[in-house]
Scaffold this active site. Sequence first.
Site, short mmCIF file in Angstrom:
data_model
loop_
_atom_site.label_atom_id
_atom_site.label_comp_id
_atom_site.label_asym_id
_atom_site.label_seq_id
_atom_site.Cartn_x
_atom_site.Cartn_y
_atom_site.Cartn_z
N PRO A 9 -6.29 -5.34 3.81
CA PRO A 9 -6.17 -6.45 2.85
C PRO A 9 -5.11 -7.48 3.22
O PRO A 9 -4.03 -7.14 3.70
CB PRO A 9 -5.80 -5.74 1.54
CG PRO A 9 -5.29 -4.40 1.94
CD PRO A 9 -6.02 -4.04 3.20
N ARG A 17 -0.17 -16.78 5.58
CA ARG A 17 0.59 -15.87 4.72
C ARG A 17 1.97 -15.55 5.30
O ARG A 17 2.06 -15.18 6.47
CB ARG A 17 -0.25 -14.59 4.67
CG ARG A 17 0.44 -13.40 4.14
CD ARG A 17 -0.35 -12.13 4.47
NE ARG A 17 0.24 -11.05 3.73
CZ ARG A 17 0.12 -9.78 4.07
NH1 ARG A 17 -0.57 -9.42 5.12
NH2 ARG A 17 0.70 -8.86 3.34
N TYR A 22 4.75 -12.71 9.52
CA TYR A 22 3.51 -12.41 10.24
C TYR A 22 3.10 -13.46 11.27
O TYR A 22 2.09 -13.29 11.96
CB TYR A 22 2.37 -12.21 9.22
CG TYR A 22 2.63 -11.08 8.26
CD1 TYR A 22 2.70 -9.76 8.71
CD2 TYR A 22 2.81 -11.31 6.90
CE1 TYR A 22 2.96 -8.71 7.84
CE2 TYR A 22 3.06 -10.27 6.01
CZ TYR A 22 3.14 -8.97 6.48
OH TYR A 22 3.39 -7.94 5.63
N ALA A 74 -1.51 -3.06 3.20
CA ALA A 74 -0.92 -2.42 2.02
C ALA A 74 -1.53 -1.04 1.74
O ALA A 74 -0.86 -0.15 1.20
CB ALA A 74 -1.08 -3.33 0.81
N HIS A 77 0.16 2.37 2.60
CA HIS A 77 1.17 3.01 1.77
C HIS A 77 0.59 3.65 0.50
O HIS A 77 1.34 4.17 -0.32
CB HIS A 77 2.23 1.96 1.37
CG HIS A 77 2.63 1.06 2.50
ND1 HIS A 77 3.17 1.54 3.66
CD2 HIS A 77 2.51 -0.30 2.68
CE1 HIS A 77 3.40 0.52 4.49
NE2 HIS A 77 3.00 -0.59 3.92
N ASP A 84 -7.87 10.40 4.83
CA ASP A 84 -8.91 11.44 4.93
C ASP A 84 -10.04 11.02 5.86
O ASP A 84 -10.58 11.84 6.61
CB ASP A 84 -9.49 11.76 3.54
CG ASP A 84 -8.62 12.72 2.74
OD1 ASP A 84 -7.63 13.24 3.28
OD2 ASP A 84 -8.94 12.93 1.55
N GLU A 95 -2.56 3.56 14.82
CA GLU A 95 -2.13 2.77 13.65
C GLU A 95 -1.19 1.67 14.14
O GLU A 95 -0.28 1.94 14.94
CB GLU A 95 -1.38 3.69 12.68
CG GLU A 95 -0.77 2.98 11.48
CD GLU A 95 0.02 3.94 10.56
OE1 GLU A 95 -0.04 5.18 10.75
OE2 GLU A 95 0.72 3.42 9.68
N HIS A 97 1.15 -1.98 13.01
CA HIS A 97 1.67 -2.92 12.02
C HIS A 97 2.34 -4.07 12.75
O HIS A 97 2.98 -3.85 13.79
CB HIS A 97 2.66 -2.25 11.07
CG HIS A 97 2.03 -1.15 10.30
ND1 HIS A 97 1.21 -1.38 9.22
CD2 HIS A 97 2.05 0.19 10.48
CE1 HIS A 97 0.75 -0.23 8.78
NE2 HIS A 97 1.24 0.75 9.53
N SER A 99 4.74 -6.07 11.42
CA SER A 99 6.18 -6.03 11.11
C SER A 99 6.71 -4.60 11.29
O SER A 99 5.93 -3.64 11.34
CB SER A 99 6.41 -6.49 9.67
OG SER A 99 5.76 -5.61 8.76
N ARG A 108 7.32 0.66 1.85
CA ARG A 108 6.57 0.48 3.10
C ARG A 108 6.92 1.54 4.16
O ARG A 108 6.38 1.55 5.26
CB ARG A 108 6.83 -0.91 3.69
CG ARG A 108 6.33 -2.04 2.82
CD ARG A 108 6.51 -3.40 3.49
NE ARG A 108 6.57 -4.47 2.50
CZ ARG A 108 5.49 -5.06 1.96
NH1 ARG A 108 4.28 -4.72 2.34
NH2 ARG A 108 5.63 -6.01 1.06
C1 DQA Z 1 1.61 -4.68 7.50
C2 DQA Z 1 2.79 -4.07 6.73
C3 DQA Z 1 2.37 -3.68 5.32
O1 DQA Z 1 3.47 -3.14 4.61
C4 DQA Z 1 1.87 -4.89 4.55
O2 DQA Z 1 1.40 -4.51 3.29
C5 DQA Z 1 0.85 -5.67 5.31
C6 DQA Z 1 0.98 -5.83 6.75
C7 DQA Z 1 2.04 -5.19 8.88
O3 DQA Z 1 1.16 -5.39 9.71
O4 DQA Z 1 3.23 -5.42 9.13
O5 DQA Z 1 -0.03 -6.28 4.71
O6 DQA Z 1 0.65 -3.65 7.70
#
Ligand code: DQA
Length: 137
Positions: A9, A17, A22, A74, A77, A84, A95, A97, A99, A108
């Site tokens: 999302p 954003r 980001y 999001a 978290h 699952d 995985e 991210h 940030s 987070r």
């Molecule tokens: C995120 C970090 C998450 O905490 C946040 O809700 C995001 C982006 C990141 O790529 O840094 O939407 O996954």
Amino acid sequence: MKIQIINGPNLNLLGTREKNIYGDQTFNEYFDKLKLKFEKFDLHYFQSNIEGEIIQKIQDVGFDFDGIIINAAAYTHTSVGIGDAIRSIQSPVVEVHISNTYAREEFRHKSFLSAHVKGVILGFGLRSYDLAIESFS
Ligand code: DQA
């Protein structure tokens, strides 16, 4: 090598954003560069703001693709369901991210995905995805 990138999302708003966190590139612009850089990979991209659609995509590709790179945003978290789904498939999952979530708010710091993935890459901006793709070579 067939790799599915899944973004969760609000990542459709990259470039608009919270640019200080980001960056100012849209994911589509960045994805075009990724495809050029990693020509030997067969890269696929899917984004959804809806948890069930993300779970469905994991199920759809998870017995066929060589790897999945997921930024569940999001839902990372909050989502037992995405965790699952990752446990239930065969393709290795990385995985990512953008940030460094550990340098941000405490909520987070918890990931419902991390225990079920091959590895986690975070904090390198969009480059986190480059590094995730490289992990499959
Ligand atoms: C995120 C970090 C998450 O905490 C946040 O809700 C995001 C982006 C990141 O790529 O840094 O939407 O996954």
